[in-house]
Design a protein around this motif. Structure first.
Motif, short mmCIF file in Angstrom:
data_model
loop_
_atom_site.label_atom_id
_atom_site.label_comp_id
_atom_site.label_asym_id
_atom_site.label_seq_id
_atom_site.Cartn_x
_atom_site.Cartn_y
_atom_site.Cartn_z
N GLN A 10 0.83 -1.20 0.00
CA GLN A 10 0.00 0.00 0.00
C GLN A 10 0.87 1.26 0.00
OE1 GLN A 10 -3.49 0.18 -0.28
NE2 GLN A 10 -2.88 2.28 -0.74
N SER B 205 2.16 1.70 -3.46
CA SER B 205 1.07 2.16 -4.31
C SER B 205 0.81 3.65 -4.09
CB SER B 205 -0.18 1.35 -4.01
OG SER B 205 -1.26 1.77 -4.79
N PHE C 288 1.06 6.67 -6.82
CA PHE C 288 -0.09 7.53 -7.10
C PHE C 288 0.26 9.00 -6.86
CE2 PHE C 288 -4.22 9.55 -6.31
CZ PHE C 288 -4.82 9.25 -7.50
N TRP D 142 -4.34 6.57 -13.57
CA TRP D 142 -4.08 5.42 -12.71
C TRP D 142 -4.98 4.24 -13.08
CZ3 TRP D 142 -0.40 4.38 -9.18
CH2 TRP D 142 -0.63 3.36 -8.25
N THR D 143 -6.27 4.51 -13.23
CA THR D 143 -7.19 3.41 -13.51
C THR D 143 -6.98 2.84 -14.91
OG1 THR D 143 -8.96 4.96 -14.16
CG2 THR D 143 -8.96 4.18 -11.88
N HIS E 133 -3.88 0.65 -14.58
CA HIS E 133 -4.19 -0.46 -13.67
C HIS E 133 -5.08 -1.48 -14.39
CE1 HIS E 133 -6.37 -2.64 -10.49
NE2 HIS E 133 -5.21 -2.58 -9.87
N GLY E 134 -6.09 -0.99 -15.09
CA GLY E 134 -6.97 -1.90 -15.82
C GLY E 134 -6.21 -2.72 -16.85
N SER F 110 -3.02 -3.40 -16.81
CA SER F 110 -2.13 -4.32 -16.08
C SER F 110 -2.87 -5.56 -15.61
CB SER F 110 -1.51 -3.61 -14.87
OG SER F 110 -0.74 -2.51 -15.28
N MET F 111 -4.05 -5.37 -15.05
CA MET F 111 -4.82 -6.52 -14.57
C MET F 111 -5.22 -7.44 -15.72
SD MET F 111 -4.59 -6.21 -11.39
CE MET F 111 -5.55 -7.65 -11.02
#
Length: 85
Positions: free
Chosen positions: A3, A6, A10, A39-40, A43-44, A46-47
Protein backbone atom coordinates in the motif's frame (compact mmCIF):
# COMPACT_ATOMS: atom_id res chain seq x y z
CA UNK A 1 4.42 -2.26 2.22
CA UNK A 2 2.47 -2.74 -0.96
CA UNK A 3 0.00 0.00 0.00
CA UNK A 4 2.87 2.38 0.77
CA UNK A 5 4.43 1.68 -2.63
CA UNK A 6 1.07 2.16 -4.31
CA UNK A 7 0.56 5.48 -2.52
CA UNK A 8 4.02 6.67 -3.57
CA UNK A 9 3.33 5.88 -7.22
CA UNK A 10 -0.09 7.53 -7.10
CA UNK A 11 1.45 10.65 -5.57
CA UNK A 12 3.96 10.64 -8.43
CA UNK A 13 1.04 10.51 -10.88
CA UNK A 14 -0.53 13.51 -9.15
CA UNK A 15 2.79 15.35 -9.52
CA UNK A 16 2.84 14.37 -13.20
CA UNK A 17 -0.67 15.77 -13.67
CA UNK A 18 0.31 19.03 -11.98
CA UNK A 19 3.33 19.31 -14.26
CA UNK A 20 1.14 18.67 -17.32
CA UNK A 21 -1.28 21.34 -16.13
CA UNK A 22 1.54 23.85 -15.68
CA UNK A 23 2.79 23.08 -19.19
CA UNK A 24 -0.76 23.41 -20.59
CA UNK A 25 -0.77 19.75 -21.63
CA UNK A 26 -3.72 18.99 -19.35
CA UNK A 27 -6.81 20.97 -18.41
CA UNK A 28 -6.98 23.01 -15.22
CA UNK A 29 -8.73 21.87 -12.08
CA UNK A 30 -8.01 19.58 -9.21
CA UNK A 31 -5.36 17.10 -10.35
CA UNK A 32 -6.91 14.17 -8.49
CA UNK A 33 -9.53 13.47 -11.18
CA UNK A 34 -6.95 13.34 -13.96
CA UNK A 35 -4.54 11.33 -11.83
CA UNK A 36 -7.27 8.81 -11.09
CA UNK A 37 -8.06 8.58 -14.82
CA UNK A 38 -4.40 7.87 -15.59
CA UNK A 39 -4.08 5.42 -12.71
CA UNK A 40 -7.19 3.41 -13.51
CA UNK A 41 -6.32 3.16 -17.20
CA UNK A 42 -2.91 1.64 -16.58
CA UNK A 43 -4.19 -0.46 -13.67
CA UNK A 44 -6.97 -1.90 -15.82
CA UNK A 45 -4.53 -2.78 -18.59
CA UNK A 46 -2.13 -4.32 -16.08
CA UNK A 47 -4.82 -6.52 -14.57
CA UNK A 48 -5.96 -7.68 -18.00
CA UNK A 49 -2.38 -8.56 -18.91
CA UNK A 50 -1.75 -10.37 -15.62
CA UNK A 51 -4.98 -12.35 -15.95
CA UNK A 52 -4.37 -13.09 -19.65
CA UNK A 53 -7.64 -11.29 -20.31
CA UNK A 54 -6.56 -9.88 -23.68
CA UNK A 55 -5.96 -12.12 -26.66
CA UNK A 56 -3.00 -11.68 -28.95
CA UNK A 57 -5.50 -11.04 -31.72
CA UNK A 58 -6.64 -7.92 -29.88
CA UNK A 59 -3.15 -6.78 -28.90
CA UNK A 60 -1.79 -7.58 -32.35
CA UNK A 61 1.21 -9.18 -30.61
CA UNK A 62 2.38 -5.85 -29.21
CA UNK A 63 4.64 -6.03 -26.17
CA UNK A 64 3.23 -5.20 -22.75
CA UNK A 65 5.43 -2.09 -22.73
CA UNK A 66 4.03 -0.92 -26.05
CA UNK A 67 0.47 -1.51 -24.84
CA UNK A 68 1.17 0.50 -21.67
CA UNK A 69 2.74 3.35 -23.64
CA UNK A 70 -0.20 3.43 -26.04
CA UNK A 71 -2.69 3.43 -23.17
CA UNK A 72 -0.97 6.31 -21.42
CA UNK A 73 -0.54 8.21 -24.69
CA UNK A 74 -4.29 7.89 -25.28
CA UNK A 75 -5.02 9.25 -21.80
CA UNK A 76 -2.70 12.18 -22.46
CA UNK A 77 -4.38 12.84 -25.81
CA UNK A 78 -7.70 12.93 -23.98
CA UNK A 79 -6.30 15.54 -21.61
CA UNK A 80 -5.18 17.63 -24.57
CA UNK A 81 -8.60 17.28 -26.16
CA UNK A 82 -10.08 19.27 -23.31
CA UNK A 83 -7.78 22.15 -24.16
CA UNK A 84 -8.77 22.33 -27.81
CA UNK A 85 -12.51 21.77 -27.37
Amino acid sequence: HLQEASDLVFNYVIDLVEYCQQERIARDGHPLALALNYWTSIHGLSMLLIDNGISQEITQNQSDETLARNTLDNVLQGWRGFLTA
